[in-house]
Design a protein around this motif. Sequence first.
Motif, short mmCIF file in Angstrom:
data_model
loop_
_atom_site.label_atom_id
_atom_site.label_comp_id
_atom_site.label_asym_id
_atom_site.label_seq_id
_atom_site.Cartn_x
_atom_site.Cartn_y
_atom_site.Cartn_z
N GLU A 212 -6.22 -5.86 -2.45
CA GLU A 212 -6.05 -4.47 -2.05
C GLU A 212 -7.07 -4.06 -1.00
O GLU A 212 -6.79 -3.21 -0.15
CB GLU A 212 -6.14 -3.55 -3.26
N LYS B 11 -6.41 -1.89 2.47
CA LYS B 11 -7.12 -0.65 2.79
C LYS B 11 -7.99 -0.82 4.05
O LYS B 11 -8.14 0.13 4.83
CB LYS B 11 -8.00 -0.24 1.61
N LEU C 7 -15.05 1.39 2.12
CA LEU C 7 -13.74 2.00 2.28
C LEU C 7 -13.60 3.24 1.41
O LEU C 7 -12.95 4.23 1.79
CB LEU C 7 -12.65 0.98 1.95
N GLN D 78 -10.62 6.13 0.81
CA GLN D 78 -9.58 5.25 0.29
C GLN D 78 -9.66 5.19 -1.24
O GLN D 78 -10.74 5.09 -1.83
CB GLN D 78 -9.72 3.85 0.88
N PHE E 178 -8.24 3.19 -4.79
CA PHE E 178 -7.81 1.86 -5.20
C PHE E 178 -7.15 1.91 -6.57
O PHE E 178 -7.57 2.68 -7.44
CB PHE E 178 -9.00 0.90 -5.24
N ARG F 256 -15.15 -2.68 -0.32
CA ARG F 256 -14.50 -1.67 -1.16
C ARG F 256 -15.34 -0.39 -1.20
O ARG F 256 -14.79 0.72 -1.07
CB ARG F 256 -14.31 -2.24 -2.57
N ASP G 264 0.86 -1.19 0.00
CA ASP G 264 0.00 0.00 0.00
C ASP G 264 0.89 1.23 0.00
O ASP G 264 1.68 1.46 0.93
CB ASP G 264 -0.89 -0.02 1.24
#
Length: 597
Positions: free
Chosen positions: A102, A106, A88, A93, A95, A85, A65
Amino acid sequence: MCGICGEMRFDGGQADIRAVARMRDALAPRGPDHAGSWAKGVIAFGHRRLAIIDLSASSDQPMTDAETGCTLVFNGVIYNYRELRAELASHGQRFVSQGDTEVILKAYAVWGAEFVHRLEGMFAFALWDPRTQTLLLARDRFGMKPLYLAQDGKRLRFASSLPALLAAGGVDKSLDPVALHHLFTLHAVVPAPHTILRGVRKLQPAHVLRVRIDGPSELSRYWALQATRPNPEPSEDAWIDRTRSSLCAALDSHRLAADVPVGVLLSGGLDSSLLVGLLADHVRDLRTYSIGFESLGDGTEKADEFEYSDLVAQHFGTRHHKLLIPNDAVLERLPHTIARMTEPMFSHDVVAFDLLSEWVGHDVKAVLAGQGADEVFAGYFWYPRMQAEHGTPLERFSRHYFDREHAEWLSMIEPAYHVPDVTAELVERALAQPGAETFLDQVLRLDVTTLIVDDPVKRVDNLPMAHALELRVPFLDRQLVELAAAMPPAFRLRDGGKYPLKAVARGILPDAVIDRPKGYFPVPVLKHVRGAFLDRMRALLNSHACRNRGLYQRAYVDRLLAAPEAPEHFTRIQGSKLWHLALLEWWLQTHVDGAPA
């Protein structure tokens, strides 16, 4: 789906990148799509990738990361990664990939180590945080993804298979007497943290291990299964509706978390047939796979279930594939199967899974299977028998599950390896844990959280992944398991067991599939000790390696070997015991005797 490995040094030295490379190379069959490595001072990771989600190079590993500097190697699949996802992203966050790897990095950045509670799926991962100089190791709730550890005063190594750790060298290869007792008492189940070797441990399912360079390690459990009734308790119709909804949700998540086609292993039993029935209207051109074996020719046992798998495939119009394995192919395959075993496994259907996985792996990368339904929904015949008997919980359980009594084990194993009845102690403690209302609640909880991890979960990871095939088990979805554990055991036991699943299946599957007697994965040539199979076991147990190992008492071995010469006294139980001894010896000769020191 992948293979992971790594090393962390405690003495300030540089991580041994050559040892990590050897482990990574040993894991190559688990991940043919990409090989990666990363090292920084005291820490080094290796990775082999089987690309299932986000097929691009953006999801190659090890992955770092850019914002936190944390590095991850991850094996498995996070079924709710899309939902995580999105959440986040709402936290700001960003991506760079479309995969689930990933998402783990995160999630750690936002929620810290507690993020593991949010993961739904099967996983094992190692995450290095350079800010705190901490290695975080974690394993999923049901141990579907393996994580083996080898630690001494200088370093900790980890890998997705035991043979990979041996390839690195420096492992204590002496036998663990406690594991030996479990192995021969619980039908090859060796609960974590033990393995058959003193120098190799397993991370327990549903646990996180935090390892610091300059401080003590911390092992914590992040989930436990409760087997208690809700208040108020739902009606029977409500239980069935909830089972249908939960299973459909599990199927959706298991099927959709992939960027490649996902098939179904169709045995012809209720469990796999129900998966096909629930998927048939949602998956175009659904692929199904069935395997059977040649009968012995003496009418002793039917060796395939094609009658039922064909019926299901025709009923739902699947793109069906069928393979019949001759007996000589089974015997020829045994050395290759044992070479792929990450730990010794006694079940005869291990070779079936090896052959099945190789065949299916040529067509798809991922399949669904019905494993786990019998443990979760009480489908085995011994559950009602245990329920009906008297005695302590341990006595009722051991009569139907233990392969041999402690006294027999003492007569079988040389005194140098003798231990107290550690298996009885382990089972008694596990059954007595709080959070289970009845004896059968205790048994089913033990089965699904401990015993199932080594049989069948271990083999449905180990053998398919040896052929780069990802096997997913919707019946071990966390929410479905928790729902079943809350049901009264009598409700699950009704109608010969698995009553909620049979009720869901009624009207979806042909009645002939629902009402058929329970089948097992038969491999008759291995269940009947004779001919070339017996000759191979005799050669193993009489070999110099076996005699020099000093593990078995020769009088016990000689008595078993003599039994086949007097068929009127020889039983399948004796044949199984002979196979247990020979299998362990075969595995040790294959994996340990020639492994690096």
